[in-house]
Each structure stands twice: as structure tokens, then as C-alpha cells.
Design a protein around this motif. Sequence first.
Motif, PDB file in Angstrom:
ATOM      1  N   SER A  96       0.803  -1.261   0.210  1.00  0.00           N
ATOM      2  CA  SER A  96      -0.156   0.012  -0.026  1.00  0.00           C
ATOM      3  C   SER A  96       0.978   1.332   0.107  1.00  0.00           C
ATOM      4  O   SER A  96       1.081   1.970   1.039  1.00  0.00           O
ATOM      5  N   PRO A  97       1.563   1.498  -1.196  1.00  0.00           N
ATOM      6  CA  PRO A  97       2.603   2.644  -1.198  1.00  0.00           C
ATOM      7  C   PRO A  97       1.857   3.997  -1.101  1.00  0.00           C
ATOM      8  O   PRO A  97       0.512   4.031  -1.265  1.00  0.00           O
ATOM      9  N   ILE A  98       2.485   4.846  -0.781  1.00  0.00           N
ATOM     10  CA  ILE A  98       2.129   6.447  -0.549  1.00  0.00           C
ATOM     11  C   ILE A  98       3.071   7.267  -1.538  1.00  0.00           C
ATOM     12  O   ILE A  98       4.236   7.086  -1.889  1.00  0.00           O
ATOM     13  N   ALA A  99       2.235   8.274  -2.264  1.00  0.00           N
ATOM     14  CA  ALA A  99       2.873   8.988  -2.962  1.00  0.00           C
ATOM     15  C   ALA A  99       2.949  10.617  -2.190  1.00  0.00           C
ATOM     16  O   ALA A  99       2.039  10.861  -1.629  1.00  0.00           O
ATOM     17  N   ASN A 100       4.169  11.054  -2.353  1.00  0.00           N
ATOM     18  CA  ASN A 100       4.263  12.388  -1.680  1.00  0.00           C
ATOM     19  C   ASN A 100       4.656  13.281  -2.928  1.00  0.00           C
ATOM     20  O   ASN A 100       5.700  13.287  -3.322  1.00  0.00           O
ATOM     21  N   TYR A 101       3.688  14.326  -2.927  1.00  0.00           N
ATOM     22  CA  TYR A 101       3.986  15.462  -3.928  1.00  0.00           C
ATOM     23  C   TYR A 101       4.020  16.486  -3.160  1.00  0.00           C
ATOM     24  O   TYR A 101       3.002  17.232  -2.569  1.00  0.00           O
ATOM     25  N   LYS A 102       5.263  17.101  -3.161  1.00  0.00           N
ATOM     26  CA  LYS A 102       5.703  18.323  -2.307  1.00  0.00           C
ATOM     27  C   LYS A 102       5.170  18.428  -1.084  1.00  0.00           C
ATOM     28  O   LYS A 102       4.769  19.445  -0.469  1.00  0.00           O
ATOM     29  N   GLY A 103       5.303  17.150   0.029  1.00  0.00           N
ATOM     30  CA  GLY A 103       4.670  17.341   1.032  1.00  0.00           C
ATOM     31  C   GLY A 103       3.166  16.793   1.328  1.00  0.00           C
ATOM     32  O   GLY A 103       2.752  16.438   2.365  1.00  0.00           O
ATOM     33  N   GLU A 104       2.578  16.859   0.154  1.00  0.00           N
ATOM     34  CA  GLU A 104       1.003  16.270  -0.007  1.00  0.00           C
ATOM     35  C   GLU A 104       1.115  14.837  -0.032  1.00  0.00           C
ATOM     36  O   GLU A 104       1.787  14.185  -0.983  1.00  0.00           O
ATOM     37  N   ILE A 105       0.385  13.967   0.660  1.00  0.00           N
ATOM     38  CA  ILE A 105       0.344  12.537   0.784  1.00  0.00           C
ATOM     39  C   ILE A 105      -1.038  12.235   0.401  1.00  0.00           C
ATOM     40  O   ILE A 105      -2.060  12.529   0.537  1.00  0.00           O
ATOM     41  N   TYR A 106      -0.583  11.197  -0.837  1.00  0.00           N
ATOM     42  CA  TYR A 106      -1.748  10.585  -1.603  1.00  0.00           C
ATOM     43  C   TYR A 106      -1.636   9.059  -1.517  1.00  0.00           C
ATOM     44  O   TYR A 106      -0.445   8.335  -1.593  1.00  0.00           O
ATOM     45  N   ASN A 107      -2.922   8.408  -1.408  1.00  0.00           N
ATOM     46  CA  ASN A 107      -2.610   6.997  -1.652  1.00  0.00           C
ATOM     47  C   ASN A 107      -2.589   6.455  -2.949  1.00  0.00           C
ATOM     48  O   ASN A 107      -3.086   6.923  -4.031  1.00  0.00           O
ATOM     49  N   LEU A 108      -2.038   5.382  -3.078  1.00  0.00           N
ATOM     50  CA  LEU A 108      -1.609   4.607  -4.457  1.00  0.00           C
ATOM     51  C   LEU A 108      -2.238   3.201  -4.411  1.00  0.00           C
ATOM     52  O   LEU A 108      -2.056   2.585  -3.134  1.00  0.00           O
ATOM     53  N   ASN A 149      -7.215   5.823  -5.946  1.00  0.00           N
ATOM     54  CA  ASN A 149      -8.627   5.076  -5.638  1.00  0.00           C
ATOM     55  C   ASN A 149      -9.271   6.473  -4.782  1.00  0.00           C
ATOM     56  O   ASN A 149      -9.040   7.535  -5.046  1.00  0.00           O
ATOM     57  N   MET A 150     -10.518   6.051  -4.217  1.00  0.00           N
ATOM     58  CA  MET A 150     -11.261   6.973  -3.649  1.00  0.00           C
ATOM     59  C   MET A 150     -10.627   7.664  -2.766  1.00  0.00           C
ATOM     60  O   MET A 150     -11.029   9.078  -2.435  1.00  0.00           O
ATOM     61  N   ASN A 151      -9.670   7.340  -2.019  1.00  0.00           N
ATOM     62  CA  ASN A 151      -8.756   8.023  -1.113  1.00  0.00           C
ATOM     63  C   ASN A 151      -8.075   9.348  -1.708  1.00  0.00           C
ATOM     64  O   ASN A 151      -7.814  10.189  -1.097  1.00  0.00           O
ATOM     65  N   THR A 152      -7.496   8.851  -2.726  1.00  0.00           N
ATOM     66  CA  THR A 152      -6.605   9.788  -3.540  1.00  0.00           C
ATOM     67  C   THR A 152      -7.692  11.062  -3.999  1.00  0.00           C
ATOM     68  O   THR A 152      -7.085  12.112  -3.929  1.00  0.00           O
ATOM     69  N   PHE A 153      -8.663  10.491  -4.492  1.00  0.00           N
ATOM     70  CA  PHE A 153      -9.655  11.481  -4.996  1.00  0.00           C
ATOM     71  C   PHE A 153     -10.020  12.361  -3.992  1.00  0.00           C
ATOM     72  O   PHE A 153     -10.445  13.549  -4.371  1.00  0.00           O
ATOM     73  N   ASN A 154     -10.395  11.886  -3.018  1.00  0.00           N
ATOM     74  CA  ASN A 154     -10.760  12.614  -1.732  1.00  0.00           C
ATOM     75  C   ASN A 154      -9.761  13.553  -1.204  1.00  0.00           C
ATOM     76  O   ASN A 154     -10.104  15.078  -0.984  1.00  0.00           O
ATOM     77  N   LYS A 155      -8.702  13.069  -1.399  1.00  0.00           N
ATOM     78  CA  LYS A 155      -7.575  14.373  -1.067  1.00  0.00           C
ATOM     79  C   LYS A 155      -7.228  15.475  -2.174  1.00  0.00           C
ATOM     80  O   LYS A 155      -7.141  16.365  -1.971  1.00  0.00           O
ATOM     81  N   LEU A 156      -7.664  14.841  -3.407  1.00  0.00           N
ATOM     82  CA  LEU A 156      -7.345  15.765  -4.478  1.00  0.00           C
ATOM     83  C   LEU A 156      -8.356  16.984  -4.608  1.00  0.00           C
ATOM     84  O   LEU A 156      -8.546  18.220  -4.794  1.00  0.00           O
ATOM     85  N   TRP A 157      -9.785  16.321  -4.602  1.00  0.00           N
ATOM     86  CA  TRP A 157     -10.859  17.197  -4.807  1.00  0.00           C
ATOM     87  C   TRP A 157     -11.918  17.333  -3.818  1.00  0.00           C
ATOM     88  O   TRP A 157     -13.056  18.012  -3.883  1.00  0.00           O
ATOM     89  N   GLY A 158     -11.742  16.551  -2.619  1.00  0.00           N
ATOM     90  CA  GLY A 158     -12.883  16.649  -1.632  1.00  0.00           C
ATOM     91  C   GLY A 158     -13.989  15.844  -1.840  1.00  0.00           C
ATOM     92  O   GLY A 158     -15.268  15.974  -1.168  1.00  0.00           O
ATOM     93  N   VAL A 159     -14.176  14.994  -2.891  1.00  0.00           N
ATOM     94  CA  VAL A 159     -15.351  14.214  -3.193  1.00  0.00           C
ATOM     95  C   VAL A 159     -15.447  12.956  -2.423  1.00  0.00           C
ATOM     96  O   VAL A 159     -14.265  12.647  -1.788  1.00  0.00           O
ATOM     97  N   GLN A 160     -16.662  12.334  -2.133  1.00  0.00           N
ATOM     98  CA  GLN A 160     -16.629  11.352  -1.403  1.00  0.00           C
ATOM     99  C   GLN A 160     -17.497   9.935  -2.151  1.00  0.00           C
ATOM    100  O   GLN A 160     -17.420   9.221  -1.473  1.00  0.00           O
ATOM    101  N   THR A 161     -17.933  10.356  -3.328  1.00  0.00           N
ATOM    102  CA  THR A 161     -18.577   9.281  -3.740  1.00  0.00           C
ATOM    103  C   THR A 161     -17.874   8.774  -5.255  1.00  0.00           C
ATOM    104  O   THR A 161     -17.342   9.878  -5.846  1.00  0.00           O
ATOM    105  N   PRO A 162     -17.920   7.821  -5.775  1.00  0.00           N
ATOM    106  CA  PRO A 162     -17.380   7.429  -7.039  1.00  0.00           C
ATOM    107  C   PRO A 162     -17.921   8.007  -7.988  1.00  0.00           C
ATOM    108  O   PRO A 162     -17.317   8.343  -8.977  1.00  0.00           O
ATOM    109  N   LYS A 163     -19.308   8.573  -8.145  1.00  0.00           N
ATOM    110  CA  LYS A 163     -19.945   9.237  -9.164  1.00  0.00           C
ATOM    111  C   LYS A 163     -19.240  10.622  -9.247  1.00  0.00           C
ATOM    112  O   LYS A 163     -18.897  10.855 -10.407  1.00  0.00           O
TER     113      LYS A 163
END
Length: 366
Positions: free
Chosen positions: A83-95, A98-112
Amino acid sequence: MEMYDYVIAGSGLFAGTFAYLAGQKGKKCLVVEKRDTMGGNLYCQDIEGIHVHKYGAHIFHTSNKKVWEFVNSLTEFNRYTNSPIANYKGEIYNLPFNMNTFNKLWGVQTPKEAERIIESQRAAMKGEPANLEEQAVRLVGTDIYQKLIKGYTEKQWGRDCRELPTFIIKRIPVRYTYDNNYFNDAYQGIPKGGYNPLIDRLFAGCDVELETDFNQYRERYEKLGKKVLYTGTLDSYYGYQYGKLEYRSLRFESETLNIENYQGVAVMNFTDRETPYTRIIEHKHFEYGTQEKTVITKEYPQSWEEGREPYYPVNDHTNQTLFEKYRILAAQEHNVLFGGRLAEYKYYDMDKVIEAAFDLADRELA
């Protein structure tokens, strides 16, 4: 002079799997290895009781039950899940994405919601992709590409994404679930005690000569065996007579730190262009280590030249054309077998390496 059924050049996973299966059939093997250690890139170094993957992280995963049962018959595997992690200039994203990544990027909660954003960004790319950048945007949109793909890929290949061919990224996994498991395979883990016990079992019963370049003494070794299994680079076997195949290589910098836990995850990718390394591996997390110290390794991609380890084949048209010339020469050999990622100029996951060795053993040993 002792005669062997097989002289095996190299001691990686392909060579080891074949050697083990040959030994089960009563065949006698001599292994000739250029390094001073066995196991090829699987070799682990013991530092502070931590099994350090010296030549890059190796995480075993497969959906082939036969392969999984084979490796577990030789050594016990743990339940490690990548379950690796992506670090973009100190911002942490899941790889993977997936929905954890998208929630961090855009604040979305649902797949749609996530799907709507990705589709709108993908639609902005018109026409057939002409390079890797356009291909990536077509697959996942601009936000994911800019933060999580562009910098990492440019470091990996040493070129701007607009100069890279589209075939490097054929697909990018996007999951509309909150699941951080990088692989979808049914079976996954790391050998308990690292990979060295597995390597020892594979080559048990073989005679071994370390720190020996097979190509340098080929005439002698060909006389020692009824057949040769060659797992090194194919162009070097033929003295680079048509030219050298291209690879990307890696340089590793490891440190032992006087802390228990450095980054909280085994694999952290650094996806910005400015950070010179692509990732940091913290090895103890592969085996849930509780040692007082930790060992980390930074991976720096670099161009390949003779003397460096060839890791990733540059599978463009020029290199595939060159490889085909060498492959034709190899097909004309009578008592020499070729196999593995270097001899086949092919990137292999470990389970696929074992499958390929199974296939060769079926043909040779039946």
C-alpha cells in the motif's frame, strides 16, 4: 573433469527455479555468478536485524496458485500487502489511484463525483495521443497526471513526458473504491526472513562459482556442461556485435537511522520533479519489524552503461529491432538455452519469471 547436465549463467529467480526443478529430476547443475552473492536482484543484506532489499524492493504477488504453492513449499511468506504512498511536495496521496486519492485531491466522497471530474478532464484531450503526456491525460485527466505521474515518470526515464512514447503507459489503474491494496492478485507477501532463504533452497544441491563472468570464460564452461542455461544480457553474450541494447538503471543510497520508524510505510514515491530520487524504501515495514533502528534506501534512476545493473529495458522500436537480431542468433543455438528478464529483454514480475521457468523445465525435463 566433472560433467554437468546444465551450466547455469546467473543466479536470479529464473535460474534458481530451473535449477531446483532440474535437481528434482536428478540433474546436476553448476551455477556461475558474476556477483559475490547469490540470488540476483533478490539478494537481501542483514543490517541491524533488518532484511534490506539491496537491489530494490521486491514484493511477491500472484494469482497463479501453482506459483504461490511452489514458493511457499520452499519458505514461509508473511501477509504483507503493498500500500504505497505518493508524496507530492509534502502532500500525501494513496496509491493506486482510488477514492482516498480523489478525496484528497478534490474533496469528493462518492465514486460518481470522482468519475465525473476525471471524465471531464479526460475529455479535454482531443485526437490521438502523440506522446506519454497526452496518453496519461487521456487516461486519468490533468490533475492526477500533473501531481502523481509527470515528475515521477520523467525521473524514471530521464526525459520530458512529451518526448516519451505513448506505449510506456498502456493503462493506469483507477479504482473507485477506498482500497489501498496496490495489487489485485489473490496472493501476496514477503518471505519471512527475506529472500535469501528462498534463494538457498532453490540452489541447494548445485555447485556454485561466485565472482566469475561466464562470458569471459565461456569456452571452459561450455565444455563442462551438456547444456548451458544463460540468463544474462543477450547482447553481451554475442559480444555486442550488433550494438548495445538500452536500459534504465538505478543507484541506491542506504542509511541506518537511530529511530524506530522513519516514514511509516515501506514504499513512499516522490512524484515531484525536483526531488532527485523516485522513492524511499523503509525495509523493516516489509516484515513488521520492531527493531530500535531503521534502514532506508533512496532510489535514483540513471542511464545505463556497462558496469551498471540493467534494470528496465527501453522497449522502443529501435531497441526491439536490435533485440530481434540477437534473438535470431539465439534461436540458432543447439545446446544453449536462454531465459529470464535480461536474456529476453523483458520486464518480468517475479511470478511471471517463475511461470516462464516452469515452461522451460516442462520442455527440457519432461
